[in-house]
Design an enzyme around this catalytic site. Structure first.
Site, mmCIF file in Angstrom:
data_model
loop_
_atom_site.group_PDB
_atom_site.id
_atom_site.type_symbol
_atom_site.label_atom_id
_atom_site.label_comp_id
_atom_site.label_asym_id
_atom_site.label_seq_id
_atom_site.Cartn_x
_atom_site.Cartn_y
_atom_site.Cartn_z
ATOM 1 C CB SER A 32 -2.487 4.041 -2.037
ATOM 2 O OG SER A 32 -2.827 4.398 -3.321
ATOM 3 N N GLY A 76 0.878 -1.172 0.000
ATOM 4 C CA GLY A 76 0.000 0.000 0.000
ATOM 5 C C GLY A 76 0.898 1.199 0.000
ATOM 6 C CB CYS A 77 1.098 4.056 -2.218
ATOM 7 S SG CYS A 77 2.049 5.481 -2.583
ATOM 8 C CD GLN A 78 -1.064 8.374 1.189
ATOM 9 O OE1 GLN A 78 -0.924 8.704 2.341
ATOM 10 N NE2 GLN A 78 -0.941 9.233 0.206
ATOM 11 C CB SER A 79 -1.271 3.232 5.857
ATOM 12 O OG SER A 79 -2.447 2.763 5.245
#
Lengths: 141, 414
Positions: free
Chosen positions: A120, A52-55
């Protein structure tokens, strides 16, 4: 007899109906996140990492007494709170039920945005992974 | 430059906001507070209307069309190249190439100039605060050509270590490719000094100006820069259009980047000869509508005294910095002396995604995450930041809403 996936989903929906304000809802999710035990260090490995890009989300699954048991963690607390809900709904259920489950509670408690791919946050990938693992476990069970 | 006498529109932020339709909408039941301008700016109706008018009345494919619409569209398109040249004070419109965005502009140089001119052992200098778009193309080209990538370190405040830069410069340095204004920190780099130092070593300089032009006017000839890359959509224009300024002698010496229509002079199966600048670098049907609408964005900027826009943004930045510094748990990331448009921060060890989620509930649009600058985040030892980025159409109410939001996030999350 333990509750079915849909019975638990309905319970969650009912609980969330108590909240009038978005802030109360998020405070509750954050509380759930803080109370979720998370993962043992031994499971915080790259192979358990759901991209996951964010978290980031780590997921561990095993078969216990014919049921799929999940444990998960995230570096973001709101993501972790939603994970707590997903675990409550899907963990300790027969794996074939997890694989087939239709998750309608997320939409009904107004968190659908969190499952859009642009977030994301790893949640969509996590649910997909929970299902795939359940399918694999159901072959063993 | 043209000798026209300009009468500027008086700077009145509330009046300006009326030009931006999206600023009047609500998000999650609250008035939109748009502080994600670093990712993309909103569009004034002048730009939106220009694009609509083009599609409703003027559309045709450009260049070589004999009919009226094609000729008119060609004129409008090429006028924007001329306008961009004037806006940047470039020497000639042949130095203005249209691309898809800053990323493609940099890739064009990395592919065309890099592959043609770089030799084994040559060196390219970038910095710790680069966007991935100004790291990865050079890594790819360096790997292919056997060249080396060198990185200028920065201070905790987010400023380039100029002494280290001078030590990195040597006779093997072929290019210094640097961000003009950091997208993650807002740092304005001392580009004039950097260009002078690089030129003394016969190295070229490419500047990634994506975050600079929305906040300042940049004069190509005064800077004496070799390449300058930026995007239309961050400065009121449409998405999908980038610009590469390149010194004419350099562009002339570079081979085409892509092959196809438009970029050729004559094609036979034995040999193809290429078109002249700038068309040599513009294969295929270009982004006609967006380019023409970008012309209206430049006209919009020119209605104002740039110094007033800059002063207003600096006031917002100072006010936001001063108010946010009072919030419990706030930790600013990047405290350079010269900054433009950006405040990056975290609330202690709270994940920026959580802060962004709470702000979104309140209708406040910020960006969270690593901002495509992972090496920079690694330098600070963090996963990302919350970034509020300003445009001249933001007002004090926006800053107050942000501060309220961050206070609320701090109260809930900490």
């Amino acid at each position: 007899m333990s509750s079915s996936i849909d019975e638990i989903q309905d319970q969650v929906i009912e609980e969330f109906q108590l909240f009038d304000q978005w802030i109360e809802k998020y405070e509750y999710i954050i509380e759930l996140g803080k109370n979720l035990p998370g993962l043992d260090d031994q499971y915080m490995r790259d192979e358990n990492l759901v991209p996951g890009c964010q978290s980031r989300v780590w997921l561990h699954a095993e078969l216990k007494g014919g049921k799929a048991v999940y444990a998960a963690d995230s570096d973001a607390i709101i993501t972790k709170g939603i994970i707590a809900l997903l675990i409550r709904v899907l963990s300790e259920q027969p794996p074939e039920k997890v694989h087939e489950a239709e998750l309608y509670f997320i939409d009904r408690i107004g968190l659908k945005d969190h499952l859009s791919s642009t977030r994301s946050n790893g949640l969509v990938s996590m649910i997909n992974k929970m299902r795939t693992v359940a399918r694999d476990l159901s072959k063993i069970a | 430059m043209s000798g026209k006498v300009t009468s500027f529109r008086k700077f009145d932020v509330e009046k300006i906001r009326n030009d931006f339709p999206v600023l009047h909408r609500e998000v999650n039941g609250n008035p939109l507070v748009y502080l994600d301008n670093g990712a993309s700016s909103q569009k004034p109706k002048q730009v939106i209307d220009r694009m609509t008018r083009y599609y409703e009345h003027e559309h045709a494919n450009i260049h070589r069309g004999v009919h009226h619409l094609s000729q008119r569209a060609t004129d409008s398109y090429e006028q924007v190249r001329e306008a961009t040249c004037n806006y940047l004070n470039a020497a000639s419109s042949r130095e203005i190439l249209f691309t898809r965005g800053t990323t493609e502009s940099i890739n064009l140089v990395a592919c065309s100039w890099g592959r043609h001119f770089l030799k084994e052992g040559d060196e390219i200098i970038i910095s710790t605060m680069e966007h991935h778009s100004n790291i990865v193309p050079w890594q790819m080209t360096c790997e292919e050509r056997g060249a080396k990538l060198k990185v200028i370190p920065i201070s905790k405040a987010g400023e380039l270590d100029m002494e280290a830069f001078q030590n990195l410069l040597n006779e093997r340095t072929r290019l210094v490719s640097l961000v003009h204004v950091s997208n993650a920190l807002g740092t304005i780099n001392p580009v004039k000094e950097i260009i002078n130092l690089a030129h003394q070593c016969n190295a070229l300089v490419l500047l990634d100006g994506a975050q600079a032009l929305p906040h300042m006017k940049v004069d190509m000839r005064a800077l004496d820069v070799d390449f300058y890359a930026f995007s239309a959509h961050k400065m009121l224009g449409p998405t999908g259009l980038g610009i590469l300024y390149g010194r004419e002698s350099l562009l002339d010496s570079m081979p085409p980047y892509q092959g196809g229509g438009e970029m050729i002079e004559r094609v036979t199966f034995e040999k193809t000869t290429y078109n002249e600048l700038p068309f040599k670098f513009e294969a295929g049907t270009p982004n006609i509508a967006d380019t023409i609408a970008f012309g209206s964005a430049l006209e919009y900027y020119d209605e104002f005294d740039q110094d007033e826009l800059i002063a207003h943004e600096q006031d917002l930045l100072a006010y936001a910095g001063q108010r946010l510094s009072q919030v419990d748990g706030i930790e600013f990331v990047g405290m350079a002396r010269d900054k433009a448009g950006v405040i990056s921060f975290n609330l202690k060890d709270i994940h920026p995604f959580d802060v962004g989620t709470i702000l979104d509930q309140m209708g406040i649009a910020v960006r969270t995450g690593h901002h495509c600058t992972q090496p920079l985040m690694d330098f600070y030892g963090i996963v990302g930041t919350v970034r509020a980025s300003f445009a001249f159409y933001n007002n004090q109410t926006d800053v107050d809403a942000l501060v309220d939001g961050v206070e609320k996030a701090s109260a809930i999350l900490l």
